[in-house]
Design a protein around this motif. Sequence first.
Motif, PDB file in Angstrom:
ATOM      1  N   ASP A 299      -7.248   5.960  -0.059  1.00  0.00           N
ATOM      2  CA  ASP A 299      -7.890   7.146  -0.623  1.00  0.00           C
ATOM      3  C   ASP A 299      -7.019   7.955  -1.568  1.00  0.00           C
ATOM      4  O   ASP A 299      -7.525   8.565  -2.503  1.00  0.00           O
ATOM      5  CB  ASP A 299      -8.337   8.085   0.511  1.00  0.00           C
ATOM      6  CG  ASP A 299      -9.359   7.430   1.419  1.00  0.00           C
ATOM      7  OD1 ASP A 299     -10.255   6.741   0.897  1.00  0.00           O
ATOM      8  OD2 ASP A 299      -9.249   7.604   2.651  1.00  0.00           O
ATOM      9  N   ASN A 300      -5.729   8.008  -1.310  1.00  0.00           N
ATOM     10  CA  ASN A 300      -4.861   8.973  -1.993  1.00  0.00           C
ATOM     11  C   ASN A 300      -3.968   8.347  -3.052  1.00  0.00           C
ATOM     12  O   ASN A 300      -3.451   7.243  -2.878  1.00  0.00           O
ATOM     13  CB  ASN A 300      -4.002   9.696  -0.960  1.00  0.00           C
ATOM     14  CG  ASN A 300      -4.855  10.527  -0.035  1.00  0.00           C
ATOM     15  OD1 ASN A 300      -5.461  11.495  -0.470  1.00  0.00           O
ATOM     16  ND2 ASN A 300      -4.931  10.146   1.232  1.00  0.00           N
ATOM     17  N   CYS A 301      -3.782   9.120  -4.107  1.00  0.00           N
ATOM     18  CA  CYS A 301      -2.929   8.699  -5.224  1.00  0.00           C
ATOM     19  C   CYS A 301      -1.857   9.761  -5.469  1.00  0.00           C
ATOM     20  O   CYS A 301      -2.045  10.943  -5.176  1.00  0.00           O
ATOM     21  CB  CYS A 301      -3.759   8.545  -6.497  1.00  0.00           C
ATOM     22  SG  CYS A 301      -4.968   7.221  -6.408  1.00  0.00           S
ATOM     23  N   LEU A 302      -0.746   9.302  -6.019  1.00  0.00           N
ATOM     24  CA  LEU A 302       0.346  10.173  -6.448  1.00  0.00           C
ATOM     25  C   LEU A 302       0.508   9.956  -7.936  1.00  0.00           C
ATOM     26  O   LEU A 302       0.585   8.817  -8.404  1.00  0.00           O
ATOM     27  CB  LEU A 302       1.643   9.808  -5.728  1.00  0.00           C
ATOM     28  CG  LEU A 302       2.938  10.446  -6.234  1.00  0.00           C
ATOM     29  CD1 LEU A 302       2.952  11.930  -5.896  1.00  0.00           C
ATOM     30  CD2 LEU A 302       4.141   9.756  -5.630  1.00  0.00           C
ATOM     31  N   GLU A 303       0.511  11.027  -8.681  1.00  0.00           N
ATOM     32  CA  GLU A 303       0.737  10.947 -10.118  1.00  0.00           C
ATOM     33  C   GLU A 303       1.972  11.766 -10.453  1.00  0.00           C
ATOM     34  O   GLU A 303       2.097  12.918 -10.028  1.00  0.00           O
ATOM     35  CB  GLU A 303      -0.488  11.470 -10.873  1.00  0.00           C
ATOM     36  CG  GLU A 303      -0.404  11.170 -12.339  1.00  0.00           C
ATOM     37  CD  GLU A 303      -1.755  10.748 -12.897  1.00  0.00           C
ATOM     38  OE1 GLU A 303      -1.837  10.707 -14.133  1.00  0.00           O
ATOM     39  OE2 GLU A 303      -2.684  10.474 -12.140  1.00  0.00           O
ATOM     40  N   ILE A 304       2.887  11.154 -11.196  1.00  0.00           N
ATOM     41  CA  ILE A 304       4.109  11.822 -11.634  1.00  0.00           C
ATOM     42  C   ILE A 304       4.081  11.843 -13.157  1.00  0.00           C
ATOM     43  O   ILE A 304       3.990  10.800 -13.792  1.00  0.00           O
ATOM     44  CB  ILE A 304       5.362  11.085 -11.125  1.00  0.00           C
ATOM     45  CG1 ILE A 304       5.327  10.961  -9.609  1.00  0.00           C
ATOM     46  CG2 ILE A 304       6.626  11.816 -11.586  1.00  0.00           C
ATOM     47  CD1 ILE A 304       6.313   9.953  -9.059  1.00  0.00           C
ATOM     48  N   ILE A 305       4.154  13.047 -13.706  1.00  0.00           N
ATOM     49  CA  ILE A 305       4.031  13.220 -15.145  1.00  0.00           C
ATOM     50  C   ILE A 305       5.324  13.833 -15.672  1.00  0.00           C
ATOM     51  O   ILE A 305       5.701  14.938 -15.273  1.00  0.00           O
ATOM     52  CB  ILE A 305       2.837  14.142 -15.480  1.00  0.00           C
ATOM     53  CG1 ILE A 305       1.557  13.611 -14.824  1.00  0.00           C
ATOM     54  CG2 ILE A 305       2.683  14.294 -16.985  1.00  0.00           C
ATOM     55  CD1 ILE A 305       0.459  14.646 -14.703  1.00  0.00           C
ATOM     56  N   ALA A 306       6.027  13.116 -16.532  1.00  0.00           N
ATOM     57  CA  ALA A 306       7.247  13.635 -17.158  1.00  0.00           C
ATOM     58  C   ALA A 306       6.836  14.425 -18.392  1.00  0.00           C
ATOM     59  O   ALA A 306       6.043  13.959 -19.216  1.00  0.00           O
ATOM     60  CB  ALA A 306       8.177  12.487 -17.548  1.00  0.00           C
ATOM     61  N   VAL A 307       7.363  15.650 -18.495  1.00  0.00           N
ATOM     62  CA  VAL A 307       6.968  16.554 -19.576  1.00  0.00           C
ATOM     63  C   VAL A 307       8.185  17.099 -20.315  1.00  0.00           C
ATOM     64  O   VAL A 307       9.270  17.244 -19.749  1.00  0.00           O
ATOM     65  CB  VAL A 307       6.116  17.727 -19.030  1.00  0.00           C
ATOM     66  CG1 VAL A 307       4.741  17.250 -18.612  1.00  0.00           C
ATOM     67  CG2 VAL A 307       6.803  18.422 -17.876  1.00  0.00           C
ATOM     68  N   LYS A 308       7.960  17.389 -21.597  1.00  0.00           N
ATOM     69  CA  LYS A 308       9.018  17.964 -22.434  1.00  0.00           C
ATOM     70  C   LYS A 308       8.362  18.830 -23.486  1.00  0.00           C
ATOM     71  O   LYS A 308       7.382  18.437 -24.111  1.00  0.00           O
ATOM     72  CB  LYS A 308       9.820  16.847 -23.108  1.00  0.00           C
ATOM     73  CG  LYS A 308      10.946  17.340 -23.991  1.00  0.00           C
ATOM     74  CD  LYS A 308      11.703  16.159 -24.586  1.00  0.00           C
ATOM     75  CE  LYS A 308      12.834  16.611 -25.464  1.00  0.00           C
ATOM     76  NZ  LYS A 308      13.551  15.461 -26.051  1.00  0.00           N
ATOM     77  N   GLY A 309       8.918  20.033 -23.657  1.00  0.00           N
ATOM     78  CA  GLY A 309       8.374  20.939 -24.651  1.00  0.00           C
ATOM     79  C   GLY A 309       8.750  22.364 -24.322  1.00  0.00           C
ATOM     80  O   GLY A 309       9.694  22.623 -23.584  1.00  0.00           O
TER      81      GLY A 309
END
Length: 138
Positions: free
Chosen positions: A95-105
């Motif tokens: 059922d569950n997901c993990l999302e990792i988003i690398a950000v720059k700005g």
Amino acid sequence: MSNTVRFAISLDRELMESFDRAIDKQGYVNRSEAVRDLIRDSLVTQDWDEKEEAIGTITLVYNHHRYSLSEELNDKQHQHHGLIISSMHLHLDHDNCLEIIAVKGKGNKIRQLADSLISIKGVKHGKLTLTTAGKEIS
């Protein structure tokens, strides 16, 4: 001549003993390195929102069965593609997901994006982790 500066601090004995136990668990070999890391962390997050070149990660946990949630998260990321360097999607269980988003700005723009993703109905947990490219610390 060394650039190292020595200074003394006064702490309650119980606080010092707790600190010693904590840094021992983390594997620090001495208090100095632990205090240096605490200071660096404070400096990295200080005025982060005003920085022109801030970096970090946005971590999200959500149930992918929730109607249209995956699409909503994806659409929001596409609207802010200029801030997103990369993302990784992991299936934690059925059922569950993990999302990792690398950000720059710009720091405040990253925080706005993180807040908008974390607040989407169906996101179980979200966290913005602030860090630095390392240019301003030694």
